[in-house]
Design an enzyme around this catalytic site. Structure first.
Site, PDB file in Angstrom:
ATOM      1  N   ASP A   1       0.668  -1.220  -0.085  1.00 25.14           N
ATOM      2  CA  ASP A   1       0.048  -0.006  -0.028  1.00 25.14           C
ATOM      3  C   ASP A   1       0.900   1.374  -0.108  1.00 25.14           C
ATOM      4  OD1 ASP A   1      -2.326   1.649   0.480  1.00 25.14           O
ATOM      5  OD2 ASP A   1      -3.289  -0.057   1.565  1.00 25.14           O
TER       6      ASP A   1
ATOM      7  N   ASP B   1      -3.072   4.556  -2.279  1.00 23.77           N
ATOM      8  CA  ASP B   1      -4.338   5.333  -1.454  1.00 23.77           C
ATOM      9  C   ASP B   1      -4.530   6.683  -2.167  1.00 23.77           C
ATOM     10  OD1 ASP B   1      -5.551   5.122   1.447  1.00 23.77           O
ATOM     11  OD2 ASP B   1      -4.428   6.881   1.483  1.00 23.77           O
TER      12      ASP B   1
ATOM     13  N   GLU C   1      -6.522   3.626  -5.419  1.00 23.72           N
ATOM     14  CA  GLU C   1      -7.893   3.848  -4.536  1.00 23.72           C
ATOM     15  C   GLU C   1      -8.449   5.175  -4.880  1.00 23.72           C
ATOM     16  OE1 GLU C   1     -10.038   4.157  -0.074  1.00 23.72           O
ATOM     17  OE2 GLU C   1      -8.220   5.309  -0.810  1.00 23.72           O
TER      18      GLU C   1
ATOM     19  N   HIS D   1     -10.718  -2.562   4.657  1.00 22.86           N
ATOM     20  CA  HIS D   1     -10.342  -2.172   6.338  1.00 22.86           C
ATOM     21  C   HIS D   1     -11.207  -0.908   6.401  1.00 22.86           C
ATOM     22  CE1 HIS D   1      -7.904   0.243   3.555  1.00 22.86           C
ATOM     23  NE2 HIS D   1      -7.698   1.007   4.693  1.00 22.86           N
ATOM     24  N   ASP D   2     -11.836  -0.312   5.655  1.00 26.65           N
ATOM     25  CA  ASP D   2     -12.634   0.937   5.845  1.00 26.65           C
ATOM     26  C   ASP D   2     -14.123   0.614   5.700  1.00 26.65           C
ATOM     27  OD1 ASP D   2     -10.318   2.375   5.708  1.00 26.65           O
ATOM     28  OD2 ASP D   2     -10.460   2.999   3.630  1.00 26.65           O
TER      29      ASP D   2
HETATM   30  O1  TEU Z   1      -9.309   5.754   2.591  1.00 28.36           O
HETATM   31  C1  TEU Z   1      -9.724   7.010   1.840  1.00 28.36           C
HETATM   32  C2  TEU Z   1     -11.164   7.197   2.038  1.00 28.36           C
HETATM   33  O2  TEU Z   1     -11.373   8.444   1.510  1.00 28.36           O
HETATM   34  C3  TEU Z   1     -12.221   6.539   2.469  1.00 28.36           C
HETATM   35  O3  TEU Z   1     -12.271   5.227   2.322  1.00 28.36           O
HETATM   36  C4  TEU Z   1     -12.262   6.979   4.163  1.00 28.36           C
HETATM   37  O4  TEU Z   1     -11.328   6.232   4.762  1.00 28.36           O
HETATM   38  C5  TEU Z   1     -13.592   6.241   4.394  1.00 28.36           C
HETATM   39  O5  TEU Z   1     -14.699   6.781   3.681  1.00 28.36           O
HETATM   40  C6  TEU Z   1     -13.864   7.115   5.774  1.00 28.36           C
HETATM   41  O6  TEU Z   1     -15.279   6.883   5.919  1.00 28.36           O
HETATM   42  C7  TEU Z   1      -7.898   5.717   2.660  1.00 28.36           C
HETATM   43  C8  TEU Z   1      -7.611   4.477   3.447  1.00 28.36           C
HETATM   44  O7  TEU Z   1      -7.924   3.328   2.885  1.00 28.36           O
HETATM   45  C9  TEU Z   1      -8.047   4.855   4.695  1.00 28.36           C
HETATM   46  O8  TEU Z   1      -7.730   3.908   5.636  1.00 28.36           O
HETATM   47  C10 TEU Z   1      -7.231   5.963   5.151  1.00 28.36           C
HETATM   48  O9  TEU Z   1      -7.664   6.399   6.604  1.00 28.36           O
HETATM   49  C11 TEU Z   1      -7.289   7.039   4.422  1.00 28.36           C
HETATM   50  O10 TEU Z   1      -7.278   6.749   2.877  1.00 28.36           O
HETATM   51  C12 TEU Z   1      -6.344   8.147   4.671  1.00 28.36           C
HETATM   52  O11 TEU Z   1      -5.099   7.491   4.218  1.00 28.36           O
END
Ligand code: TEU
Ligand code: CA
Length: 538
Positions: A100, A196, A238, A312-313
């Site tokens: 990542d 990310d 992402e 994970h989100d």
């Molecule tokens: O996530 C980006 C993001 O905008 C979303 O998935 C967000 O975490 C979620 O909608 C919140 O409700 C990425 C990563 O996957 C996440 O774990 C990180 O916190 C975020 O970027 C910041 O790096």
């Protein structure tokens, strides 16, 4: 142009959240050597590629998505030697590994940011985004996206936590440093990256263009030319705010700067439009199918997409779209209707066991910065605590971050000591050990499904055509390819539903119910994969 070998189109990708996967040294935190112990488990499932959430050095305000040194492994996960061993073992077993990469922002403890703060005249100041006055852009994690720095009398910009200052992608030196980081890890031997929030790096915040901003293509192309173009690696961006059409464009020659992206339109369908993710609404199955049909049409002839319910989100798929009372049936139905589509399947750790979300009674049990900030924000806004805890129960990111459930020993076999986040108490029933020994488990169904998927080119190249798309309960579509057509029918419901689709010319290849005889009524969450072989001269 030389055709790139698209191994990633035919790969099953498994996401590991290292903090919660397996703890080898019993400090309550998952680690690299813990992952090494489980490679056979993944290989046996049919996994081709493993993706790791970040394991770089980090103060862990956002569990590693706040990186303080891109070249170092976070000691809580192990050493660079551990990582090297792991990578070798993954390769020896015929799998691949992607990392990542978080380059929209760093940790506030990254040396660049520390320099930028303590010495405003240093070149690192311009690696970040500073303004004399804040604008009204908000952080994803509650509150304004600006934090004041007393010493310099300026505000720095952060779309996420205040400990995650956004990088200034307009700075050329910064961009070069990032390409160096990427190339360092690719030279190390990894097989690609998940990038990310990569759709944010082209932003022009003064015009409030944040996602898919005016400089996105320029930066992506430059990154591609400097890092990915000449290598046999994969990238998945992402891109929470990218439209489906743009996702196609950026994965299609000549703008194929990314191999595929995570596009989130299907994820938002159980949220109230225009409100935050905490305002939920009932999923409308017809809406979901129409969206999938339009995505499948978009990628019909070019570009490529990913297939995922969870990460994970996101909350656990069974709890969100299925029914915990029909754990096996709904977990297997959900995965079949999704992974039968065109695209690369991504499994999130524990999904192959039908792991469920978690219900904490108190905010003190939550660990996620987003959840904690949201709790405080909504309390201040006057929301009832019960409403907030209920929203967290359905949508908190911690739902999917509880430890992997390996067996029925204390702490679910994840660790011998109390883990950093509580184990879901259903581990005594839902765990890997039980499921490996049970041929009718979610795990063994996943395994069978992916064996099947790999046997038919139809799954890779077949055209997708939804059947009875207006049905409110049945999720059904064909994949049409040469003389071998696949038909998938799923009952997306905890009640029996009538089968009205003609299956006469089809052979049933796989179903999630023991009784292979199909009646006119499909039981709750029934799913079947069918095949139709046509004569060559047809
Ligand atoms: O996530 C980006 C993001 O905008 C979303 O998935 C967000 O975490 C979620 O909608 C919140 O409700 C990425 C990563 O996957 C996440 O774990 C990180 O916190 C975020 O970027 C910041 O790096
Ligand atoms: Ca550990």
């Amino acid at each position: 142009m030389e055709e790139k070998i698209n191994w990633w189109k035919n790969s099953v990708i498994y996401q590991i959240y290292p903090l919660s996967f397996n703890d080898s040294n019993n400090d309550g935190i998952g680690d690299i050597n813990g992952i090494r112990e489980k490679l056979d488990y993944l290989k046996n499932l049919g996994v081709d590629v493993i993706w790791f959430s970040p394991i770089y050095e980090s103060p862990m305000v956002d569990n590693g998505y706040d990186i303080s040194d891109y070249y170092k492994i976070n000691p809580i996960f192990g050493t660079i030697e551990d990582f090297k061993n792991l990578l070798n073992e993954v390769h020896e077993k015929g799998m691949r590994l992607i990392m990542d990469l978080v380059v929209n922002h760093t940790s506030n403890e990254h040396v660049w940011f520390k320099e930028a703060l303590s010495n405003p005249n240093s070149k690192y100041r311009d690696y970040y985004i500073w303004r004399d006055k804040p604008s009204d852009i908000n952080s994803v994690f509650s509150g304004p996206a600006w934090t004041f720095d007393k010493m310099s009398n300026q505000y720095y910009f952060h779309l996420f936590a205040k400990e995650q200052p956004d990088l200034n992608w307009q700075n050329e030196d910064l961009r070069k440093e990032i390409y160096q980081i990427i190339n360092y890890w690719l030279d190390f031997g990894i097989d690609g990256f998940r990038l990310d929030v990569i759709d944010l790096i082209g932003k022009n915040i003064d015009n409030k263009q944040v996602a898919d901003g005016p400089f996105l293509e320029k930066h992506l192309k430059e990154m591609y030319d400097n890092c990915f173009r000449d290598r046999d690696v994969m990238t998945v961006g992402e891109t929470p705010a990218l439209s489906v059409d743009r996702a196609k464009e950026l994965t299609t020659y000549p703008k194929n700067y990314l191999d595929m992206v995570f596009q989130f339109s299907h994820i938002a369908l159980d949220e109230v439009k225009g409100k935050s993710k905490w305002h939920k609404k009932m999923l409308d199955l017809v809406e979901l199918k129409e969206l999938f049909q339009s995505i499948q049409n978009t990628f019909k002839t070019s570009g490529w997409t990913s297939l995922f319910w969870s990460n994970h989100d996101q909350p656990r798929a069974v709890s969100r779209y299925g029914d915990e009372n029909y754990n096996y049936e709904s977990a297997t139905m959900l995965m079949t209707v999704l992974y039968g589509l065109k695209g690369t399947p991504f499994i999130y750790q524990g999904e192959e066991l039908g792991m469920t979300g978690i219900k904490f009674d108190s905010i003190n049990q939550y660990k996620d910065v987003e959840s904690i900030n949201m709790y405080n924000e909504y309390l201040n806004l006057g929301y009832d605590e019960k409403w907030i805890l209920d929203a967290l129960h359905t949508k908190s990111r911690d739902n999917s971050r509880t430890p992997m459930q390996w067996d029925n020993s204390k702490y679910a076999g994840f660790s011998k000591v109390k883990p950093w986040i509580e184990v879901n108490e259903n581990y005594k029933n839902i765990n890997a050990q039980n499921q490996l020994n049970d041929k009718n488990s979610v795990y063994n169904y996943f395994k069978k499904f992916f064996e099947l998927r790999k046997n038919y080119q139809t799954f890779i190249d077949g055209e997708t055509k939804f059947v009875e798309i207006k049905s409110k309960n049945i999720f059904a579509y064909q994949r049409l390819y040469k003389n071998k057509n696949i038909l998938i029918i799923g009952n997306f419901n905890n009640k029996p539903n009538e089968l009205t689709i003609d299956i006469e010319n089809y052979t049933l290849l796989l179903t999630n119910y023991e009784n292979k005889k199909i009646k006119n009524i499909l039981p709750p969450y029934w799913v079947g994969v069918f095949m139709e072989e046509l004569n060559d001269d047809n």
